[in-house]
Write a protein that holds these residues in place. Sequence first.
Motif, mmCIF file in Angstrom:
data_model
loop_
_atom_site.group_PDB
_atom_site.id
_atom_site.type_symbol
_atom_site.label_atom_id
_atom_site.label_comp_id
_atom_site.label_asym_id
_atom_site.label_seq_id
_atom_site.Cartn_x
_atom_site.Cartn_y
_atom_site.Cartn_z
ATOM 1 N N PRO A 291 44.692 16.814 33.171
ATOM 2 C CA PRO A 291 43.222 16.726 33.141
ATOM 3 C C PRO A 291 42.663 17.443 31.923
ATOM 4 N N LEU A 292 41.583 16.914 31.369
ATOM 5 C CA LEU A 292 40.975 17.458 30.157
ATOM 6 C C LEU A 292 39.595 18.049 30.477
ATOM 7 N N PRO A 293 39.138 19.023 29.650
ATOM 8 C CA PRO A 293 37.859 19.707 29.941
ATOM 9 C C PRO A 293 36.637 18.913 29.506
ATOM 10 N N PHE A 294 36.546 17.676 29.966
ATOM 11 C CA PHE A 294 35.423 16.815 29.612
ATOM 12 C C PHE A 294 34.800 16.220 30.868
ATOM 13 N N ALA A 295 33.571 15.768 30.710
ATOM 14 C CA ALA A 295 32.900 14.962 31.728
ATOM 15 C C ALA A 295 32.498 13.656 31.065
ATOM 16 N N VAL A 296 32.504 12.590 31.822
ATOM 17 C CA VAL A 296 32.093 11.286 31.309
ATOM 18 C C VAL A 296 30.755 10.930 31.948
ATOM 19 N N ALA A 297 29.770 10.687 31.098
ATOM 20 C CA ALA A 297 28.410 10.421 31.581
ATOM 21 C C ALA A 297 28.016 8.973 31.333
ATOM 22 N N GLN A 298 27.086 8.492 32.131
ATOM 23 C CA GLN A 298 26.528 7.156 31.966
ATOM 24 C C GLN A 298 25.046 7.198 32.328
ATOM 25 N N PRO A 299 24.277 6.148 31.977
ATOM 26 C CA PRO A 299 22.840 6.161 32.296
ATOM 27 C C PRO A 299 22.596 6.313 33.790
ATOM 28 N N GLY A 300 21.669 7.193 34.141
ATOM 29 C CA GLY A 300 21.280 7.380 35.531
ATOM 30 C C GLY A 300 19.961 6.693 35.816
ATOM 31 N N GLY A 301 19.363 7.040 36.931
ATOM 32 C CA GLY A 301 18.091 6.440 37.307
ATOM 33 C C GLY A 301 16.926 7.040 36.527
ATOM 34 N N THR A 302 15.797 6.372 36.591
ATOM 35 C CA THR A 302 14.556 6.900 36.022
ATOM 36 C C THR A 302 13.524 6.964 37.137
ATOM 37 N N THR A 303 12.584 7.882 37.015
ATOM 38 C CA THR A 303 11.554 8.052 38.045
ATOM 39 C C THR A 303 10.183 8.159 37.401
ATOM 40 N N ASN A 304 9.244 7.379 37.895
ATOM 41 C CA ASN A 304 7.862 7.446 37.422
ATOM 42 C C ASN A 304 7.185 8.658 38.054
#
Length: 266
Positions: free
Chosen positions: A29-42
């Motif tokens: 395991p490597l010391p990284f996180a993988v991110a992606q677009p999340g939700g948006t809120t008005n």
Amino acid sequence: MFSRFTRPQALAVCALPVVALLAVAGLAPLPFAVAQPGGTTNVLGEHEGKPVLTITGAPTRPTTGELRMTTIVATGPQMDVYLGDVIDGWFRTDRAVMPKDSVYPVGDNVKEVEKHNLGDMKESQDDATKAALNYLKANGVDNTDKVEVEADLGKIGGPSAGLFLSLGIIDKLDGNGSGGDLTGGRKIAGTGTITADGKVGPVGGVSMKTQGAARDGATVFLVPKAECKDAQAELPKGLKLIPVTTLSGTVDALRALEKGEKVPSC
């Protein structure tokens, strides 16, 4: 007596340690996180069936348009990320590879991470309220001393909604200052921390947040000026970037946008 290797044999022998190292790296395991677009809120509307902003102590105005705060979704603090995940993230426009400690600075205990993020959000909400009311008072809006604000974004954590909470408060209480909406009826998205004296600060995952904003119909994205380059990296077509550094400058830019005047650009 020594054996003499042929060139192909020598290369094969030398390659064995390299192959072994790559195999170990692929399994570790490597010391990284993988991110992606999340939700948006008005922030002018509701989140999970509840108003995001509840304002008492002064009359509020009906609003049109949207002010959408943006989020990212990252692999969990206890989830292992491997070399294949990192390579995949590097080559995809809808993923970002980030140092794990930049996403989870308090470690990998899920409860501690949640507590930390919700604490950041609460502090951000308090600063956003102070910044908005300070701005309104400085611009001649009466009765700001009696105003109380409650913000509810559920379990969304972190400080990056601060700017948009401030803008939402201003829009609900004073609009653009001339009877119209601060949004000009547009879907405006963005991100940025806020201090009580109205300074906008940088956040993480901006290139992912622009994608979430475009997906949810925004045409304008407010970005901390220091992160213009990151925002441009995977900028969706048709999404206009406006760099901001202060709350007052952000309001000025939105007013100029509504009037068709020149606004700052990255």
